[in-house]
Design an enzyme around this catalytic site. Structure first.
Site, PDB file in Angstrom:
ATOM      1  N   SER A   1      -5.833  -0.827   2.208  1.00 40.97           N
ATOM      2  CA  SER A   1      -5.535   0.587   1.992  1.00 40.97           C
ATOM      3  C   SER A   1      -6.155   1.140   0.705  1.00 40.97           C
ATOM      4  CB  SER A   1      -4.018   0.800   1.961  1.00 40.97           C
ATOM      5  OG  SER A   1      -3.414  -0.036   0.983  1.00 40.97           O
TER       6      SER A   1
ATOM      7  N   GLY B   1      -3.088  -1.969   5.325  1.00 43.30           N
ATOM      8  CA  GLY B   1      -2.219  -3.061   5.742  1.00 43.30           C
ATOM      9  C   GLY B   1      -2.934  -4.364   5.998  1.00 43.30           C
TER      10      GLY B   1
ATOM     11  N   ASN C   1      -2.369  -7.298   0.189  1.00 41.07           N
ATOM     12  CA  ASN C   1      -1.264  -7.415   1.147  1.00 41.07           C
ATOM     13  C   ASN C   1      -0.803  -8.862   1.309  1.00 41.07           C
ATOM     14  OD1 ASN C   1      -0.827  -4.629   2.031  1.00 41.07           O
ATOM     15  ND2 ASN C   1      -2.913  -4.762   2.789  1.00 41.07           N
TER      16      ASN C   1
ATOM     17  N   ASP D   1       4.325   5.830  -4.795  1.00 39.93           N
ATOM     18  CA  ASP D   1       4.725   4.490  -4.360  1.00 39.93           C
ATOM     19  C   ASP D   1       4.418   3.419  -5.398  1.00 39.93           C
ATOM     20  OD1 ASP D   1       1.962   4.104  -4.170  1.00 39.93           O
ATOM     21  OD2 ASP D   1       1.929   4.025  -1.979  1.00 39.93           O
TER      22      ASP D   1
ATOM     23  N   HIS E   1      -0.603   2.569  -4.713  1.00 41.11           N
ATOM     24  CA  HIS E   1      -1.923   3.112  -4.383  1.00 41.11           C
ATOM     25  C   HIS E   1      -2.402   4.086  -5.460  1.00 41.11           C
ATOM     26  CE1 HIS E   1      -0.239   1.857  -0.462  1.00 41.11           C
ATOM     27  NE2 HIS E   1      -1.484   1.456  -0.264  1.00 41.11           N
TER      28      HIS E   1
END
Length: 200
Positions: A23, A60, A88, A170, A173
């Site tokens: 991502s 992801g 991830n 979040d 990112h």
């Protein structure tokens, strides 16, 4: 005249650099054109580099996912590849040996195709413990040490991770400011990759 024309043509050749990632590469939460590959391309072109960045980021994705789709991604025929996977894996607490096996397979496949490679390392979140964090980080270092031909950028999110001003709500990112900082820090390593491209 002919040698001069040939030199001019070679100098103008566009170099295609694929960024195989998750991502962070895909520009999660950012407007189109504001993701890391697009901003890297713009910065390189400002420096006179005729580069086309290929965004091969899938949100992801793990190292296993990148390994599984590598052949499909290479259909875009890049001249060089930036491998930016692992975030991830760390978030999911995947066994570092499994991540290492996947990254090894990716790097071996790229070497078999004689493609110059830049490997961007990753750190695990601190909540998984110091031992896991050391083993996870060492995965990338060991891979780079075993492959002197690979350009190694130790931590993809260097200077951005953990800084609220550089990240989206979040805290994972990068926002536009964070992406700009990633580009600024990565540019020297990316340019080192470009000089390894034949006729680049």
């Amino acid at each position: 005249m002919l040698p001069l024309l040939a030199a001019t043509s070679a100098a103008a050749r566009e170099i295609r650099v694929m960024m195989l990632g998750d991502s962070i590469t895909a520009g999660y939460g950012l407007a189109r054109g504001q993701g890391l590959p697009a901003r890297l391309e713009a910065a390189l072109r400002e420096r006179g580099r005729q580069v086309r960045m290929i965004d091969a980021g899938v949100s992801g994705d793990t190292t296993a996912g990148g390994r599984a789709r590598l052949d499909w991604a290479l259909a875009d025929r890049p001249d060089a590849v930036i491998v930016a996977l692992g975030g991830n894996d760390g978030l999911r607490g995947i066994e570092p040996r499994a991540s290492a096996a996947n990254l090894t397979a990716i790097l071996d496949a790229l070497r078999a195709r004689n493609l110059p490679v830049m490997l961007a390392g990753m750190l695990a979140p601190p909540n998984l413990g110091a031992e896991y964090g050391r083993e996870f980080a060492a995965t990338f270092t060991a891979l780079a040490q075993a492959r002197p031909e690979v350009v190694f950028y130790p931590f993809l999110l260097e200077g951005v991770a953990g800084d609220p001003a550089m990240n989206q709500p979040d805290r994972i990112h990068p926002n536009e400011t964070g992406v700009a900082e990633l580009v600024r820090r990565m540019l020297p390593s990316v340019e080192s990759l470009l000089v390894r491209v034949p006729n680049g």
